[in-house]
Design a protein around this motif. Structure first.
Motif, PDB file in Angstrom:
ATOM      1  N   ARG A   4     -31.377   4.724   1.585  1.00  0.00           N
ATOM      2  CA  ARG A   4     -31.325   5.493   0.338  1.00  0.00           C
ATOM      3  C   ARG A   4     -29.895   5.612  -0.163  1.00  0.00           C
ATOM      4  O   ARG A   4     -29.596   5.297  -1.297  1.00  0.00           O
ATOM      5  N   GLY A   5     -29.028   6.050   0.713  1.00  0.00           N
ATOM      6  CA  GLY A   5     -27.647   6.235   0.287  1.00  0.00           C
ATOM      7  C   GLY A   5     -26.914   4.913   0.132  1.00  0.00           C
ATOM      8  O   GLY A   5     -25.836   4.868  -0.433  1.00  0.00           O
ATOM      9  N   TYR A   6     -27.538   3.873   0.605  1.00  0.00           N
ATOM     10  CA  TYR A   6     -26.835   2.607   0.762  1.00  0.00           C
ATOM     11  C   TYR A   6     -26.296   2.046  -0.545  1.00  0.00           C
ATOM     12  O   TYR A   6     -25.082   1.852  -0.720  1.00  0.00           O
ATOM     13  N   ASP A  46     -23.461   4.537  -2.803  1.00  0.00           N
ATOM     14  CA  ASP A  46     -22.004   4.644  -2.703  1.00  0.00           C
ATOM     15  C   ASP A  46     -21.355   3.297  -2.339  1.00  0.00           C
ATOM     16  O   ASP A  46     -20.396   3.250  -1.586  1.00  0.00           O
ATOM     17  N   SER A  47     -21.904   2.235  -2.860  1.00  0.00           N
ATOM     18  CA  SER A  47     -21.361   0.930  -2.504  1.00  0.00           C
ATOM     19  C   SER A  47     -19.983   0.711  -3.117  1.00  0.00           C
ATOM     20  O   SER A  47     -19.321  -0.272  -2.836  1.00  0.00           O
ATOM     21  N   THR A  48     -19.594   1.626  -3.964  1.00  0.00           N
ATOM     22  CA  THR A  48     -18.282   1.455  -4.596  1.00  0.00           C
ATOM     23  C   THR A  48     -17.184   2.160  -3.814  1.00  0.00           C
ATOM     24  O   THR A  48     -16.058   1.688  -3.728  1.00  0.00           O
ATOM     25  N   LYS A  49     -17.564   3.297  -3.199  1.00  0.00           N
ATOM     26  CA  LYS A  49     -16.554   4.121  -2.533  1.00  0.00           C
ATOM     27  C   LYS A  49     -15.828   3.339  -1.446  1.00  0.00           C
ATOM     28  O   LYS A  49     -16.441   2.574  -0.703  1.00  0.00           O
ATOM     29  N   GLU A  50     -14.549   3.550  -1.378  1.00  0.00           N
ATOM     30  CA  GLU A  50     -13.775   2.920  -0.318  1.00  0.00           C
ATOM     31  C   GLU A  50     -13.838   3.765   0.945  1.00  0.00           C
ATOM     32  O   GLU A  50     -13.733   4.998   0.891  1.00  0.00           O
ATOM     33  N   ILE A  51     -14.003   3.120   2.066  1.00  0.00           N
ATOM     34  CA  ILE A  51     -14.036   3.875   3.308  1.00  0.00           C
ATOM     35  C   ILE A  51     -12.633   4.113   3.827  1.00  0.00           C
ATOM     36  O   ILE A  51     -12.263   5.219   4.180  1.00  0.00           O
ATOM     37  N   ARG A  52     -11.884   3.055   3.828  1.00  0.00           N
ATOM     38  CA  ARG A  52     -10.552   3.167   4.424  1.00  0.00           C
ATOM     39  C   ARG A  52      -9.514   3.455   3.359  1.00  0.00           C
ATOM     40  O   ARG A  52      -9.494   2.848   2.298  1.00  0.00           O
ATOM     41  N   GLN A  53      -8.636   4.417   3.679  1.00  0.00           N
ATOM     42  CA  GLN A  53      -7.459   4.537   2.849  1.00  0.00           C
ATOM     43  C   GLN A  53      -6.559   3.365   3.193  1.00  0.00           C
ATOM     44  O   GLN A  53      -6.634   2.825   4.280  1.00  0.00           O
ATOM     45  N   GLU A  65     -14.883   9.215   8.736  1.00  0.00           N
ATOM     46  CA  GLU A  65     -15.449   7.999   8.155  1.00  0.00           C
ATOM     47  C   GLU A  65     -14.624   6.784   8.561  1.00  0.00           C
ATOM     48  O   GLU A  65     -15.151   5.747   8.950  1.00  0.00           O
ATOM     49  N   GLU A  66     -13.322   6.981   8.467  1.00  0.00           N
ATOM     50  CA  GLU A  66     -12.429   5.898   8.800  1.00  0.00           C
ATOM     51  C   GLU A  66     -12.511   5.566  10.289  1.00  0.00           C
ATOM     52  O   GLU A  66     -12.485   4.400  10.692  1.00  0.00           O
ATOM     53  N   TYR A  85     -15.490   3.460  10.879  1.00  0.00           N
ATOM     54  CA  TYR A  85     -15.240   2.080  10.482  1.00  0.00           C
ATOM     55  C   TYR A  85     -14.393   1.361  11.525  1.00  0.00           C
ATOM     56  O   TYR A  85     -14.684   0.218  11.903  1.00  0.00           O
ATOM     57  N   ARG A 114     -21.290   1.887   6.183  1.00  0.00           N
ATOM     58  CA  ARG A 114     -21.967   2.568   5.074  1.00  0.00           C
ATOM     59  C   ARG A 114     -23.390   2.964   5.454  1.00  0.00           C
ATOM     60  O   ARG A 114     -23.829   4.080   5.196  1.00  0.00           O
ATOM     61  N   PHE A 115     -24.068   2.028   6.060  1.00  0.00           N
ATOM     62  CA  PHE A 115     -25.461   2.280   6.443  1.00  0.00           C
ATOM     63  C   PHE A 115     -25.542   3.488   7.375  1.00  0.00           C
ATOM     64  O   PHE A 115     -26.383   4.361   7.206  1.00  0.00           O
ATOM     65  N   SER A 144     -24.488   6.972   5.569  1.00  0.00           N
ATOM     66  CA  SER A 144     -25.541   7.575   4.766  1.00  0.00           C
ATOM     67  C   SER A 144     -26.747   7.872   5.639  1.00  0.00           C
ATOM     68  O   SER A 144     -27.495   8.812   5.387  1.00  0.00           O
TER      69      SER A 144
END
Lengths: 225, 225
Positions: free
Chosen positions: A201-203, A206-213, B80-81, B84, B194-195, B198
């Motif tokens: 569902r969430g997949y 938020d496919s745009t959000k960056e995970i890593r700074q 989150e990081e 990852y 991501r998977f 979420s």
DNA sequence: CTAGTCCTTAAACGCTTGTTTAATAGACTG
DNA sequence: CAGTCTATTAAACAAGCGTTTAAGGACTAG
């Protein structure tokens, strides 16, 4: 009624043995002993051990294929329910493998450690399952998924299931005895289904959000020696 | 500088060989050939092949342990990081296994197919990793998780990663060539992260909702023969 | 020098493996 | 009946395996 020919007796005996101990550890003498047949019969009917193995795998595939044209789910079933059914059926097959018929054991063996040309039939045995799973995935996300994301989602689902087989030994070591009871098939299936449902569902969302700074290629482990 | 004793030469030679072909397929003659040592030396120094294998695994574990006191993540890194980083590091180790040092190969072999007493050290090598992962999971869900759910979440994460190793052959067969490019470590790690993120978020939330409508024990596959 | 310990060696042992041989019996055929 | 093809057999083959033997070399201590 049953085919009692020598050739068939060998095949029937070879199946369970290959399934139990694998190709390498299975000996022609043990197989012939079980089939009550002379060792030379293998050369006579199959040429050599390798070829006997190949025909055995072929036989296993055919038996399963005609027994299981993979379960059609009723159209009115909800996608969530379909996912649960898939996960639970797969888990059941995997974890009940101890008592599974030799055909399944043998095919699983090929899945985990494919030999030679057999991966072709690994493919045409497992691909349909996987496709049906992907169909369920499609229903669970709004809008079409990019093809590679679709595949990855599928792998995520079956990966979680397969881990309870591949990593069975490790799982047992890591689950303390007092929580062992919470690891029955139904409960694992329940967990995986929920995890994947909310994961899917969430997949796309938020496919745009960056995970890593951005902090460079750090956090990498020191390079291997 | 390096230990050039016969005993050590055998260990150095045995490591990569056991790692490459496994215990069964490794022959003492090949090992002794590589170490440029007489076959009888194995009896002299290790008693027998089995014992040599045990000492080799022990050695591999120790080498890895002092090389990797599993990576400490900076406290200020976001959960989150961290997730990852964990996923990506694990994937990298697994898929780059072709070129991995023999110590890793050997330990992986034990993980997948534990032999005898070695599962003890499988445990004390992998448990710390797993615990650190569970720590990250704790940070990602609001409120404490029941212990078994915590474990299952951990298994879901590493299960997805391990599948790219265990099921490597099958994955390759199922990913058509034109999408192969989307299956680099970074992208798989991105997907899994991501998977799971979420998945974990929604996880505790809808733990009450029923997935299956009550329609009896149906949807079960026909019982195995 | 001698005795004794540590190490290394080539060779053989005993066993199991997959494969092959050559002889045999039976069934069918002309 | 003789001949041929099919199926089965006991036995041996050749190669590989882990393991063991027995002898000798190198070195040190008494």
């Amino acid at each position: 009624m049953v085919d009692e020919s020598t050739k068939n007796r060998i095949l029937q005996a070879a199946g369970p043995i290959f399934a139990d101990v694998g190709y390498e550890h299975a000996t022609v003498r043990e197989i012939c002993g079980a089939a009550d047949v002379n060792v030379a019969s293998i050369k006579y009917y199959f040429g050599d051990k390798k070829n006997l193995y190949l025909e055995t795998v072929r036989q296993a595939r055919n038996m399963r294929a005609e027994r299981y044209p993979f379960p059609q789910m009723a159209a009115e079933t909800s996608a969530e329910e379909k996912l649960y059914d898939f996960v639970s059926a797969l888990l059941r097959r995997l974890t009940a493998l101890q008592a599974a018929p030799w055909q399944v054991k043998l095919l699983m063996r090929e899945l985990m450690d494919p030999t030679d040309a057999c991966r072709m039939l690994v493919k045409d045995y497992f691909q349909p399952m996987f496709d049906s799973l992907l169909g369920v995935v499609d229903q669970l996300v709004e809008g079409p998924l990019e093809p590679d994301k679709r595949l990855k989602a599928g792998f995520s689902i079956i990966g979680q299931c397969l881990h309870y087989r591949y990593g069975n030994e490790v799982v047992n070591l890591m689950v303390p005895p007092e929580h062992r009871a919470a690891f029955e098939v139904e409960q694992i299936a329940d967990h995986i289904t929920r995890f994947c449902l909310s994961g899917l569902r969430g997949y796309a969302a938020d496919s745009t959000k960056e995970i890593r700074q951005d902090r460079g290629p750090a956090a990498e482990h020191p390079s291997e020696p």
